[in-house]
Scaffold this motif. Structure first.
Motif, mmCIF file in Angstrom:
data_model
loop_
_atom_site.group_PDB
_atom_site.id
_atom_site.type_symbol
_atom_site.label_atom_id
_atom_site.label_comp_id
_atom_site.label_asym_id
_atom_site.label_seq_id
_atom_site.Cartn_x
_atom_site.Cartn_y
_atom_site.Cartn_z
ATOM 1 N N LEU B 23 30.567 -49.145 30.925
ATOM 2 C CA LEU B 23 29.799 -50.111 30.134
ATOM 3 C C LEU B 23 29.324 -49.480 28.825
ATOM 4 O O LEU B 23 29.449 -50.074 27.757
ATOM 5 N N ARG B 24 28.814 -48.247 28.954
ATOM 6 C CA ARG B 24 28.265 -47.574 27.792
ATOM 7 C C ARG B 24 29.320 -47.365 26.706
ATOM 8 O O ARG B 24 29.065 -47.580 25.523
ATOM 9 N N VAL B 32 30.124 -55.341 23.043
ATOM 10 C CA VAL B 32 29.134 -55.742 24.050
ATOM 11 C C VAL B 32 29.644 -56.907 24.890
ATOM 12 O O VAL B 32 29.407 -56.977 26.090
ATOM 13 N N ASN B 33 30.362 -57.831 24.237
ATOM 14 C CA ASN B 33 30.864 -58.965 25.010
ATOM 15 C C ASN B 33 31.873 -58.531 26.062
ATOM 16 O O ASN B 33 31.915 -59.089 27.159
ATOM 17 N N ASP B 34 32.685 -57.543 25.736
ATOM 18 C CA ASP B 34 33.617 -57.024 26.741
ATOM 19 C C ASP B 34 32.845 -56.366 27.878
ATOM 20 O O ASP B 34 33.202 -56.498 29.051
ATOM 21 N N ALA B 35 31.775 -55.644 27.518
ATOM 22 C CA ALA B 35 30.948 -55.025 28.553
ATOM 23 C C ALA B 35 30.363 -56.101 29.471
ATOM 24 O O ALA B 35 30.309 -55.922 30.698
ATOM 25 N N ALA B 36 29.966 -57.240 28.887
ATOM 26 C CA ALA B 36 29.413 -58.330 29.699
ATOM 27 C C ALA B 36 30.463 -58.847 30.684
ATOM 28 O O ALA B 36 30.150 -59.164 31.833
ATOM 29 N N VAL B 37 31.723 -58.928 30.246
ATOM 30 C CA VAL B 37 32.794 -59.386 31.149
ATOM 31 C C VAL B 37 33.014 -58.367 32.269
ATOM 32 O O VAL B 37 33.146 -58.722 33.442
ATOM 33 N N VAL B 38 33.031 -57.067 31.896
ATOM 34 C CA VAL B 38 33.212 -56.023 32.910
ATOM 35 C C VAL B 38 32.104 -56.112 33.960
ATOM 36 O O VAL B 38 32.354 -56.070 35.168
ATOM 37 N N LEU B 39 30.880 -56.281 33.495
ATOM 38 C CA LEU B 39 29.751 -56.388 34.426
ATOM 39 C C LEU B 39 29.906 -57.613 35.324
ATOM 40 O O LEU B 39 29.672 -57.560 36.537
ATOM 41 N N ASP B 40 30.331 -58.722 34.717
ATOM 42 C CA ASP B 40 30.523 -59.977 35.447
ATOM 43 C C ASP B 40 31.531 -59.804 36.585
ATOM 44 O O ASP B 40 31.419 -60.421 37.640
ATOM 45 N N ARG B 41 32.527 -58.932 36.373
ATOM 46 C CA ARG B 41 33.571 -58.752 37.384
ATOM 47 C C ARG B 41 33.200 -57.726 38.455
ATOM 48 O O ARG B 41 33.929 -57.567 39.427
ATOM 49 N N MET B 42 32.112 -56.978 38.251
ATOM 50 C CA MET B 42 31.702 -56.009 39.288
ATOM 51 C C MET B 42 31.179 -56.764 40.504
ATOM 52 O O MET B 42 30.653 -57.869 40.380
ATOM 53 N N PRO B 43 31.300 -56.161 41.692
ATOM 54 C CA PRO B 43 30.659 -56.774 42.859
ATOM 55 C C PRO B 43 29.167 -56.945 42.568
ATOM 56 O O PRO B 43 28.558 -56.093 41.912
ATOM 57 N N GLU B 45 26.462 -56.519 44.033
ATOM 58 C CA GLU B 45 25.465 -55.507 44.407
ATOM 59 C C GLU B 45 25.541 -54.265 43.519
ATOM 60 O O GLU B 45 24.636 -53.447 43.514
ATOM 61 N N GLU B 46 26.645 -54.130 42.748
ATOM 62 C CA GLU B 46 26.759 -52.937 41.891
ATOM 63 C C GLU B 46 26.150 -53.136 40.505
ATOM 64 O O GLU B 46 25.913 -52.182 39.775
ATOM 65 N N ARG B 47 25.919 -54.420 40.151
ATOM 66 C CA ARG B 47 25.569 -54.686 38.753
ATOM 67 C C ARG B 47 24.254 -54.056 38.318
ATOM 68 O O ARG B 47 24.201 -53.371 37.301
ATOM 69 N N SER B 48 23.187 -54.288 39.101
ATOM 70 C CA SER B 48 21.892 -53.790 38.622
ATOM 71 C C SER B 48 21.862 -52.265 38.625
ATOM 72 O O SER B 48 21.251 -51.658 37.741
ATOM 73 N N ALA B 49 22.520 -51.640 39.605
ATOM 74 C CA ALA B 49 22.552 -50.170 39.637
ATOM 75 C C ALA B 49 23.222 -49.621 38.376
ATOM 76 O O ALA B 49 22.750 -48.664 37.765
ATOM 77 N N ALA B 50 24.320 -50.269 37.951
ATOM 78 C CA ALA B 50 25.025 -49.820 36.752
ATOM 79 C C ALA B 50 24.134 -49.967 35.516
ATOM 80 O O ALA B 50 24.042 -49.061 34.687
ATOM 81 N N VAL B 51 23.458 -51.117 35.399
ATOM 82 C CA VAL B 51 22.572 -51.327 34.251
ATOM 83 C C VAL B 51 21.436 -50.308 34.267
ATOM 84 O O VAL B 51 21.049 -49.767 33.232
#
Lengths: 448, 448
Positions: B23-24, B32-43, B45-51
């Motif tokens: 993401l970084r 940033v928009n691509d990062a948003a798509v990558v985050l959207d595709r994560m399971p 439960e992984e999203r908040s940990a990554a952020v």
């Protein structure tokens, strides 16, 4: 000229002056939108005369607040001189958009009547696609040579303060000749010594876009930076203009709005009810007539099962329900796909992802809706098999509808059709055919 | 803790760090928009940990580019301290919108973790309706006492230049205590002597709006003036913030988009396909289940004419055509009314004007469509009366559909229902009932 004609001409002039007076009062008391409504309600033939009687600045203000088609009609009816002087009051992007909307002859005449420099610039701007950086930029901006000093900038601002009144001066641009080499936040000027040359102060290698940059790419640039404006350059890095954040947001809004109208069958430009009735009917009919042919095609499936229908006439009650409900479910999927496409959350190639996500929702909702309609059929005719046929068909067809609805916008996009226009009719035709086939073929096996 | 648990926790951390790294990389390379798509595709439960593993500024940048619901889910799962520090990086309006979207407990915890001043300000902003000036304004602005000198302003700018970096400094505001008394175009500072007090330079009695001003009224103010920002005051004329033109355009776009989604049956917040399937199914079903009941109601008209249908089974083919086509014609009228309402070209009370404009278009298009469908019926069954019944019914029902479609949004607006949600179902139900009745009652007289 005989007396009657003079009278008519005189009374037309009086009407125009009275109309102009009313418009002017509204515009000068900051109610331009109300003035636009008043103009919209005037008989078509009175509109341009009234605008022609307005002071130039008020006329320009009003023209800017009309829908493009109405503005074009009025400009075409004014004398080229009057139209040109009105257009010269507007910013470069608005002027170009309006000229581009005129018929060729009027556009030519009005450009002839404008100052040669402005006419040339307007022609340049007209060549750009409306949704590109070139089509969205304004050419009104502040640019200074990189060798100029802070003092020279201060002097220039003082000298041209009236002229610069409507320019966004958050940033000025720094050029070598025509080439963009830096941007200068105006606030940094306050802190600098007056003898400093700009190349020492400026931010070098500024973010810029080219005149061909498309709306979605522009959106990305603005999303990634908090700038209020971004400079536009050509291939030689020459500064052409600036796209403002508010212009971009405005263009996106217009784009979404036009998608909504197209998806509901309003094609070929925005319709307002003051347009001539035959024009409105013709535009709407062009879409309806395609739809009715598709509808007849879909209904031909029913025609093939007339014997089944004759023996179980109750089925005729459920055919429109299955058609309507599948349409509803499919349209939900279309709307989500259109939205995800415009957000960049899916690419046109990701058909299988969309299908996977839709079929699961379709299975759940199909079962719920199928049970509801099946129960209604059972209680009405006390016939279990009728309930199973009708409910089962709706359940299956809901899954078909969400699959098609979800995937069609992606396919349209991929093959360069407009998804807003084409998705609805394709969805309806396929789900109708499939729904009629499911219920009638199941009935012919289980009920007859 | 046993060994297996430690392993899981470790591998979760590694996943989170790897995700954050990806993401970084995207965020720092302006995608940033691509990062948003990558985050959207994560399971999920992984999203908040990554952020949580991202540097605060990058996390804030990403959070700002997510849909509100997804941002809320992530913030709720982070520790309040981390969430608070991310939120403090954002502008006041974005921060307040995000806090308003959280569950009450998380909102409370995060506000507790923020600095007391920012927490208090955020709570204030949360109280405003999102589509009012208070909900759209930012509180980041430059304000100076009217007795300050130009020199004092320059000194302040120099001292706080880092802090002011993201503030729009086109204009600064001049206050007596908290009361707004003037605006000061920053360019005028360049031309002034350094000892001049601001009250001599400022534009007095500036245009302002109150915190309760609604979106449509704000649109009028921005339409009437070319300002990039307009100050917001309370009843005591105290300066609260500034609404920027781009925020307004953004809000209008969001409004239109939500109308489109609602009209297609996506209610209760924007749907993205990474939401849990049951949540998506439930939301869509709430709308579908109302529609199916209305559909069954409409189809009950057909049930009353079973005898007629039995004797002329061909009619069953035309019932779905009449239902679909009337829906199409009616939806066109709905779309035009929605648009004219939002442009302010019609008031909700002008039912008769709309009806007059629609019925004439409906008559023309009804005749064309009726002839088409009538001809199809005639050629299929070589039965003139069948053609007349089917074509006549469609012609009349087109006029009914455009009348209802044109007027329903106005009625909904007048009685404070949401026209985007309610117009479609009402239109479909009424035109279906009317269409079925027309074709079947005419058939029972002319064909049986």
């Amino acid at each position: 000229m005989n007396l009657a004609e003079t009278d008519t001409a005189d009374s037309d002039l009086v009407t125009a002056q009275e109309n102009a007076e009313e418009l002017r009062g509204l515009i000068e008391s900051d109610a331009v939108n109300d003035a636009a409504v008043v103009l919209d309600r005037m008989p078509e033939e009175e509109r341009s005369a009234a605008v022609g009687e307005l002071p130039t600045e008020a006329a320009a203000d009003l023209i800017e607040h009309l829908l493009e088609q109405q503005a074009a009609e009025i400009l075409e009816q004014l004398t080229p001189d009057v139209a040109a002087s009105i257009l010269e009051e507007l910013t470069s992007d608005v002027r170009a958009d309006l000229i581009a909307g005129l018929d060729a002859q009027s556009a030519f005449d009005i450009l002839q009547a404008m100052s040669p420099v402005e006419a040339e610039e307007t022609k340049e701007l007209c060549r750009y696609e409306p949704d590109s950086a070139g089509g969205l930029m304004v050419t009104e901006l502040l640019a200074f040579e990189s060798t100029s000093t802070v003092q020279a900038v201060f002097d220039d601002l003082a000298e041209h303060s009236e002229e610069y009144r409507d320019i966004d001066v958050q940033y000025s641009f720094v050029v070598d000749g025509k080439r963009l080499v830096g941007v200068l936040p105006m606030r940094d000027l306050f802190l600098a010594k007056r003898s400093t040359p700009l190349f020492e102060l400026m931010i070098k290698d500024p973010i810029s876009v080219t005149d061909r940059t498309q709306l979605s790419a522009l959106e990305d640039v603005f999303d990634n930076h908090s700038f209020l404006g971004i400079p536009v350059v050509n291939e030689s890095q020459e500064l052409l203009g600036v796209v403002q954040r508010s212009s971009l947001e405005h263009a996106i809004a217009a784009h979404d709005r036009s998608d909504y109208l197209k998806s509901q069958g309003i094609i070929g430009g925005e319709e307002i009810r003051s347009l001539p009735v035959f024009e409105r009917a013709r535009r709407r009919l062009s879409w309806l007539s395609v739809n009715i042919l598709l509808n007849i095609l879909a209904a031909s499936v029913i025609a093939m099962y007339q014997d089944t229908l004759s023996s179980v006439i109750a089925l005729a009650v459920f055919l429109p329900i299955i058609s309507d409900m599948s349409g509803c479910s499919g349209n939900q999927a279309v709307a989500v796909s259109m939205r995800e496409l415009s957000l960049g959350l899916i690419r046109p190639a990701e058909l299988m992802r969309v299908w996977g996500k839709e079929i699961s929702v379709g299975a759940i909702n199909g079962m719920c809706l199928g049970m509801l309609v099946g129960a209604a059929a059972f209680f009405w005719k006390a016939d279990v098999m009728l309930g199973i046929v009708v409910g089962g068909a709706l359940c299956l067809n809901t899954m078909v509808a969400v699959s098609i609805g979800g995937m069609v916008p992606l396919l349209m996009k991929r093959f360069h059709f407009d998804p807003a226009i084409a998705s609805g009719p394709i969805l309806t035709t396929v789900t109708d055919m499939c729904g009629f086939f499911l219920v009638l073929s199941m009935a012919s096996v289980l009920l007859v």
